[in-house]
Write an enzyme that holds these catalytic residues in place. Structure first.
Site, short mmCIF file in Angstrom:
data_model
loop_
_atom_site.label_atom_id
_atom_site.label_comp_id
_atom_site.label_asym_id
_atom_site.label_seq_id
_atom_site.Cartn_x
_atom_site.Cartn_y
_atom_site.Cartn_z
N CYS A 117 0.83 -1.21 0.00
CA CYS A 117 0.00 0.00 0.00
C CYS A 117 0.86 1.26 0.00
O CYS A 117 2.07 1.22 0.15
CB CYS A 117 -0.92 -0.02 1.20
N ALA A 119 3.07 1.85 2.97
CA ALA A 119 4.28 1.03 2.90
C ALA A 119 5.32 1.71 2.02
O ALA A 119 6.51 1.74 2.35
CB ALA A 119 3.96 -0.35 2.35
N ARG A 131 12.40 -4.18 6.82
CA ARG A 131 12.81 -4.34 5.43
C ARG A 131 14.30 -4.64 5.25
O ARG A 131 14.82 -4.56 4.17
CB ARG A 131 12.41 -3.06 4.71
N HIS A 167 5.62 6.29 -2.77
CA HIS A 167 6.95 6.80 -3.16
C HIS A 167 6.83 8.26 -3.58
O HIS A 167 7.61 9.11 -3.17
CB HIS A 167 7.51 6.04 -4.36
FE1 CFM Z 1 12.89 0.45 -5.61
FE2 CFM Z 1 12.42 -1.93 -5.78
FE3 CFM Z 1 10.92 -0.31 -4.27
FE4 CFM Z 1 13.46 -0.91 -3.56
FE5 CFM Z 1 12.57 -2.91 -1.95
FE6 CFM Z 1 11.53 -3.86 -4.20
FE7 CFM Z 1 10.07 -2.31 -2.68
MO1 CFM Z 1 10.67 -4.71 -1.90
S1 CFM Z 1 14.33 -1.18 -5.45
S2 CFM Z 1 12.39 0.95 -3.57
S3 CFM Z 1 14.34 -1.69 -1.73
S4 CFM Z 1 11.07 -0.45 -6.38
S5 CFM Z 1 12.75 -4.82 -2.77
S6 CFM Z 1 12.17 -3.93 -6.36
S7 CFM Z 1 9.47 -4.02 -3.73
S8 CFM Z 1 10.81 -2.76 -0.74
S9 CFM Z 1 9.06 -0.45 -3.07
#
Ligand code: CFM
Length: 543
Positions: free
Chosen positions: A60, A63, A94, A194
């Site tokens: 989500c 997160a 994480r 993000h």
């Molecule tokens: Fe970038 Fe990722 Fe992500 Fe990531 Fe991660 Fe991820 Fe993630 Mo899991 S590099 S920031 S450190 S998109 S592994 S492939 S899914 S937490 S949101």
């Protein structure tokens, strides 16, 4: 690296994947499952809502904002405003590591801060409780910054976390307090979080400290979250090369670093999905160009370092970087020469996040392994097809929800690090400035690209392709392994890592060798595969 093995026709596989769905769902999923052609990259539907009822890998918005972008900075007190259940994710979940400079340095990563919202707060409002929590955190820790993260009920009842933050910031005087409207339901996945995090960090942190950074080649590392120590390995390499790391967003970072980030001369982006907004905003406001790099894979790391050398165009730096590469590569080569005969020709599938499904293909290439199918959980079309598609991406109701900051050049601090002519010259030499070609260009023809893969589709893909390894996360791990296929967690690394840089590549080769060549997988039979009258059956209570 193409394998000689004969693989099933991807068109047949695609048909098989969607054939069980109702017609409307099949039509929608069909647009997110495409057969790759690196020459004429097909359009892939991405960043759209998951069909209800489908088991998705996604997370989500909260997160994405709290967990992913803000979580790794060690000296921010991150308070989850919400019920205690959400707060599980307000502490380190994480594997993002950090290294305080001294044992007495602040490190709040292992703490879990929550307002523990109760029914009364949901009915009568939770702002008062939030302000008390901020005060309590301040009195206990005196942190430089406190961030507040809104969970779903906060948005539903309309608590104004930003007003509470402003009030407390003024009251406390020496603590930067800011909030995020990152309720879990915003957007279609963590990707929305993000973007919200980028906006908040840019508005409330970047640019607060104008002390000029020291060093000749000053770089920010964007989109590296130090999972399993990845950032430590990149820091080691940067130091060896004579590159100064001003700020990292946000693995192994501090508030002070981020506030000073606009003093760097170059932003390098690893995870494009989670942080590209920051690269663009810093370019517009301060004149710092960004470049996409990849430190996953030994060859990719060498290539990325050479790109940095080219950007600066400094003979001494170029020579130093070449020296580092020639020092590091023989150690990697010795290991790969030993391992590759055992991994060559094997196959992999990667369904992870928003960047690793791309980056880790480089490591598999180095092992001589073929990627049969790959996809992201929550990336956008530009991560698949390249940034040139950005103008053609349709804005829908979900993406409209997320604020786009209107950024202009800072009247005092805007200082283009390279002139337009210099940038043109770099581009003419093949250096991609502010660009990203996406995953599909690098994947082989007729490989399958699947966005937001469902649990059902994953199982079908395994059944039909029988890959030697499947890469995903903890939610998939044991289901896949019960099918007799090893699963490598590419989020948490299965307690391994680092996997970046030269030392990381060696770690990855060894881990994959151990997994794909372990005979145990061939011995596995799930209970339902055994012919026995005692076969397990699920029982249901029906009325
Ligand atoms: Fe970038 Fe990722 Fe992500 Fe990531 Fe991660 Fe991820 Fe993630 Mo899991 S590099 S920031 S450190 S998109 S592994 S492939 S899914 S937490 S949101």
């Amino acid at each position: 690296m193409e394998s000689n093995r004969h693989f099933p026709d991807p068109a047949v596989i695609k048909e098989e994947l969607i054939s069980k769905y109702p017609a409307k769902v099949a039509k929608k999923r069909g647009k997110s499952i495409v057969i790759n052609d690196p020459e004429v990259i097909p359009e892939v539907q991405a960043n759209v809502r998951t069909v209800p009822g489908i088991i998705t890998q996604r997370g989500c918005s909260y997160a994405g904002c709290k967990g992913v972008v803000l979580g790794p900075t060690r000296d921010i007190v991150n308070i989850t405003h919400g019920p205690i259940g959400c707060s599980f994710y307000s502490w380190l979940t994480r594997r993002n590591q950090t290294r305080p400079e001294s044992p007495t340095d602040e490190n709040f990563i292992t703490y879990c801060f929550s307002t523990d919202m109760q029914e009364e707060n949901v009915v009568f409002g939770g702002e008062k409780k939030l302000k008390v929590a901020i005060q309590e955190a301040y009195d206990l820790f005196h942190p430089k910054a406190i961030a507040i993260f809104s969970t779903c009920p906060v948005g539903l009842i309309g608590d104004d976390v930003h007003a509470a933050a402003r009030e407390m910031k003024e009251k406390l005087g020496d603590c930067n307090v800011f909030g995020f409207s990152c309720e879990g339901y915003r957007g279609v996945s963590q990707s929305a979080g993000h973007h919200i995090a980028n906006n908040g960090v840019f508005k409330h942190m970047v640019g607060r400290n104008n002390t000029p950074a020291e060093g000749k080649f000053k770089i920010n590392l964007l989109g590296e979250y130090n999972i399993g120590g990845d950032a430590f390995e990149i820091e080691r390499i940067f130091e060896k090369c004579g590159l100064t790391l001003v700020a990292s967003f946000s693995g192994n970072s501090t508030v002070t670093q981020i506030e000073n980030a606009h003093m760097a001369d170059l932003n390098v982006i690893l995870c494009h999905r989670s942080i590209n907004y920051m690269g663009d905003m810093m370019e517009t406001k301060y004149g710092i160009p960004w470049m996409k790099v990849n430190f996953v894979g030994a060859e990719s790391s060498a290539k990325s370092l050479r790109k940095i050398a080219e950007y600066y165009g400094d003979a001494e730096l170029t020579a130093r970087i070449e020296e580092v590469i020639s020092e590091e590569m023989p150690k990697v080569k010795a290991i790969i020469d030993e391992i590759r005969p055992r991994t060559e020709g094997k196959t992999a599938m990667l369904f992870v996040g928003g960047s690793r499904a791309h980056h880790y293909q480089d490591l598999f290439n180095e092992l001589g392994m073929t990627t049969l199918a790959a996809g992201y959980e929550f990336a956008h079309r530009d991560d698949y097809e390249g940034r040139h598609v950005l103008p053609s991406i349709k804005i829908d109701a979900d993406s409209k929800n997320i604020e786009e900051l209107k950024i202009t050049a800072d009247p005092e601090l805007y200082n283009p690090r390279k002139s337009d002519a210099e940038l043109e010259e770099l581009r003419a030499k093949g250096l991609e400035i502010n660009g990203y070609e996406g995953m599909m260009k690098q994947m082989t023809s007729r490989s399958l690209v699947v966005d937001d893969v469902s649990h059902y589709e994953s199982e079908k893909l395994i059944e039909l392709y029988k890959p030697d390894i499947f890469c995903a996360g903890i939610k998939e791990k044991y289901v896949v392994q019960k099918m007799g296929v090893p699963l490598k967690q590419l989020h948490s690394y299965d307690y391994g890592g680092p996997y970046t840089g030269f030392e990381g590549a060696v770690n990855f080769y060894k881990d994959i060798d151990r997994m794909v060549n372990n005979p145990v997988w061939k011995l596995i039979k799930a209970p339902w595969e055994k012919e026995s009258s005692e076969a397990l059956e699920a029982s249901y209570v029906t009325q």
